[in-house]
Design an enzyme around this catalytic site. Sequence first.
Site, short mmCIF file in Angstrom:
data_model
loop_
_atom_site.label_atom_id
_atom_site.label_comp_id
_atom_site.label_asym_id
_atom_site.label_seq_id
_atom_site.Cartn_x
_atom_site.Cartn_y
_atom_site.Cartn_z
N GLU A 1 23.36 -58.58 -39.88
CA GLU A 1 22.95 -59.91 -40.32
C GLU A 1 22.40 -60.74 -39.16
O GLU A 1 21.35 -61.37 -39.24
CB GLU A 1 24.15 -60.67 -40.92
CG GLU A 1 24.69 -60.10 -42.21
CD GLU A 1 25.75 -59.06 -42.01
OE1 GLU A 1 25.80 -58.41 -40.93
OE2 GLU A 1 26.56 -58.86 -42.93
N LYS B 1 29.49 -60.73 -30.62
CA LYS B 1 30.25 -59.98 -29.63
C LYS B 1 29.59 -58.63 -29.38
O LYS B 1 29.39 -58.23 -28.25
CB LYS B 1 31.68 -59.82 -30.13
CG LYS B 1 32.59 -59.06 -29.19
CD LYS B 1 34.01 -59.06 -29.72
CE LYS B 1 34.88 -58.12 -28.91
NZ LYS B 1 36.24 -58.04 -29.44
N LYS C 1 29.71 -51.28 -43.72
CA LYS C 1 28.59 -51.42 -42.76
C LYS C 1 27.87 -50.09 -42.62
O LYS C 1 26.64 -50.03 -42.59
CB LYS C 1 29.14 -51.80 -41.37
CG LYS C 1 29.59 -53.23 -41.22
CD LYS C 1 29.90 -53.48 -39.74
CE LYS C 1 30.73 -54.72 -39.54
NZ LYS C 1 31.20 -54.88 -38.17
N HIS D 1 40.86 -81.81 -58.99
CA HIS D 1 40.00 -81.94 -60.17
C HIS D 1 39.28 -80.65 -60.50
O HIS D 1 38.33 -80.65 -61.28
CB HIS D 1 39.01 -83.08 -59.94
CG HIS D 1 39.71 -84.38 -59.71
ND1 HIS D 1 40.12 -85.20 -60.74
CD2 HIS D 1 40.14 -84.97 -58.57
CE1 HIS D 1 40.74 -86.25 -60.23
NE2 HIS D 1 40.78 -86.14 -58.92
N GLY E 1 36.74 -61.37 -32.53
CA GLY E 1 35.78 -62.34 -33.05
C GLY E 1 36.45 -63.54 -33.70
O GLY E 1 36.08 -64.69 -33.46
N ARG E 2 37.47 -63.30 -34.50
CA ARG E 2 38.12 -64.41 -35.24
C ARG E 2 39.03 -65.26 -34.35
O ARG E 2 39.59 -66.25 -34.82
CB ARG E 2 38.87 -63.85 -36.45
CG ARG E 2 39.87 -62.75 -36.11
CD ARG E 2 40.32 -62.00 -37.36
NE ARG E 2 41.21 -60.89 -37.09
CZ ARG E 2 40.82 -59.66 -36.79
NH1 ARG E 2 39.53 -59.37 -36.70
NH2 ARG E 2 41.69 -58.69 -36.57
N GLU F 1 41.54 -60.81 -42.31
CA GLU F 1 41.01 -59.75 -41.45
C GLU F 1 42.09 -59.30 -40.45
O GLU F 1 42.13 -58.15 -40.04
CB GLU F 1 39.75 -60.21 -40.70
CG GLU F 1 38.91 -59.06 -40.18
CD GLU F 1 37.54 -59.48 -39.64
OE1 GLU F 1 37.48 -60.05 -38.55
OE2 GLU F 1 36.53 -59.20 -40.31
O1 F6P Z 1 32.46 -57.29 -39.79
C1 F6P Z 1 33.54 -57.91 -39.20
C2 F6P Z 1 33.23 -58.43 -37.83
O2 F6P Z 1 33.31 -57.41 -36.90
C3 F6P Z 1 34.17 -59.58 -37.48
O3 F6P Z 1 35.38 -59.13 -37.01
C4 F6P Z 1 33.36 -60.35 -36.51
O4 F6P Z 1 33.85 -61.64 -36.33
C5 F6P Z 1 32.01 -60.29 -37.17
O5 F6P Z 1 31.94 -59.01 -37.74
C6 F6P Z 1 30.83 -60.53 -36.28
O6 F6P Z 1 30.76 -59.59 -35.26
P1 F6P Z 1 29.83 -59.82 -33.99
O7 F6P Z 1 30.31 -61.05 -33.28
O8 F6P Z 1 29.98 -58.60 -33.17
O9 F6P Z 1 28.42 -60.00 -34.47
#
Ligand code: F6P
Length: 540
Positions: A208, A202, A507, A379, A262-263, A348
């Site tokens: 990452e 987003k 972050k 199990h 995002g979620r 979250e």
């Molecule tokens: O670090 C949390 C977050 O902002 C989530 O809410 C989101 O889903 C994820 O990182 C990834 O964010 P982006 O889609 O901006 O890379």
Amino acid sequence: MTALHSTLPEWRELVAQAATMREAHLRDLVDADGRRFEHLHVEYADWLLDLSRQRITRDTLAALCALARAVGLAARVEAMFRGDPINVTEGRAVLHTALRSTFAGTVAVQHEVLAARQRIEAFVAAVRDGRERGATGKPLRQIVNIGIGGSDLGPLLVAEALRHEWSGGLTPHFVSNVDRTQLLDLTRALDPAETLFVVCSKTFTTQETQANAHAARAWITGALGAEAPGAHFVAVSTNAAAMDAFGLRPDRRFPMWDWVGGRYSVWSAVGLVAELAIGSDRFGEFLRGASEIDAHFLNTPFEQNLPVLMGLIGVWNRTFLGLPTLAVLPYEQRLARLPAYLQQLEMESNGKSVTLAGARVDYATAPVVWGEPGSNAQHSFFQMLHQGSATAALDFIAPLRGAWGGTEAQDLALQNCFAQLQAFAFGMTREEAETEMRTAGLPGPDVARLAPHRTYEGNRPSSLLLYPRTTARTLGQLLALYEHSVFVQGTVWGINSFDQFGVELGKKLASAITISGAHRPSGPGAAGIAALIDYVVKHR
Ligand code: F6P
């Protein structure tokens, strides 16, 4: 309303009921009401929600619904669907429901959603039928989603849950972790000429995703030449400038919007990797399934409303009975990633300790969510759930048929599921354990010695969701049920379920540290972190 919801008389009524209920055993509750199942289950369409093994009575449900009314749940739900800026800390509307709306034209964003859907469907069709090809002219058959959090967990769950609906010969893959292991594993196995990367972010700034996307681009460039990335990358984001900087072709960008968290975004182009795997017809069924639940959530009285009841039971177990965790236990291997998806969705969204007005809450909010599919879980950790010192709330979820449509193996799964429901709720008393051992012929001293070990307290509360079979439609329904349940809980707790400031500090600190470079940490505790960096540099 700015006062804490715990000051409401409806809240205090539930505190009083919980004090009584903590002393009650599910065995007593069943004895007191022989028709508990009839009284405490709800059916909607093809779904059954069985609450009869929760530590509640009909009075509890009535009191929970009264609390929902007192906190203005109906108005909040309408405000969300209408597009009011209910995410007050970020000044944003919350309109993931518009992404799957079948009531077209209800909100202003609908035409943008429709235009995006048309572009996605055209692209999906072109890749699947081989019109859209890689730089060497080979069809794109390996689709790698690069994203994390909501830009990973939703499409991953959908792709895995609907594996039996994959078609068109495309295989989805997922890269999320910053340590790059997933990408390196894939680049050793895949042919770059038939690989398409979907960079899902987003913000298009997430560390990452940026690191993995740049490494993937270097792999494509190294194998196929400097011009090749144009044919091997698409992106889903709100950040046009960052996509420009990455070199993404304008026709290879799909939109996201500020009004989708995002979620909550799997319904948008974030679901692209899954849609490529299952095709747009199936993905459309996924959207329609969710939309059916939206209509049910909007239009059904609380007492018959599945997500409202699921959310209220969540509040009851966490806040009023004080159960710290929720174990999600799908008796369906296809839903193996559901617990991870729900961890982000619930924790979250509702892992907050201040109200919308910024006041500190004096009650417990989101539980720790975790889980595994049954029967595997039986199990591994069920021992602790049955006899450990902590009590967890349990969400059992099971289809009537297996993913491929069969019943024989699913009968075994259901037998296990139902047996566990019974064991958790009613346990086995010491007398019953002794009788069982005596009947099996154990000598008296052994019976006495083993009885404490073979006793099950029971009284572990659970819900059960039954549905016909895992399909695109029922998966959409399931995820929408949980989304709305989370909103109900956030509303009762009076918190904002749609921001996530809790993840920002880590972050920020991470971006200020380098292991092998010049940046030394600063701020509280910096010396300890600097010592760790020195240790890494010296020892590897
Ligand atoms: O670090 C949390 C977050 O902002 C989530 O809410 C989101 O889903 C994820 O990182 C990834 O964010 P982006 O889609 O901006 O890379």
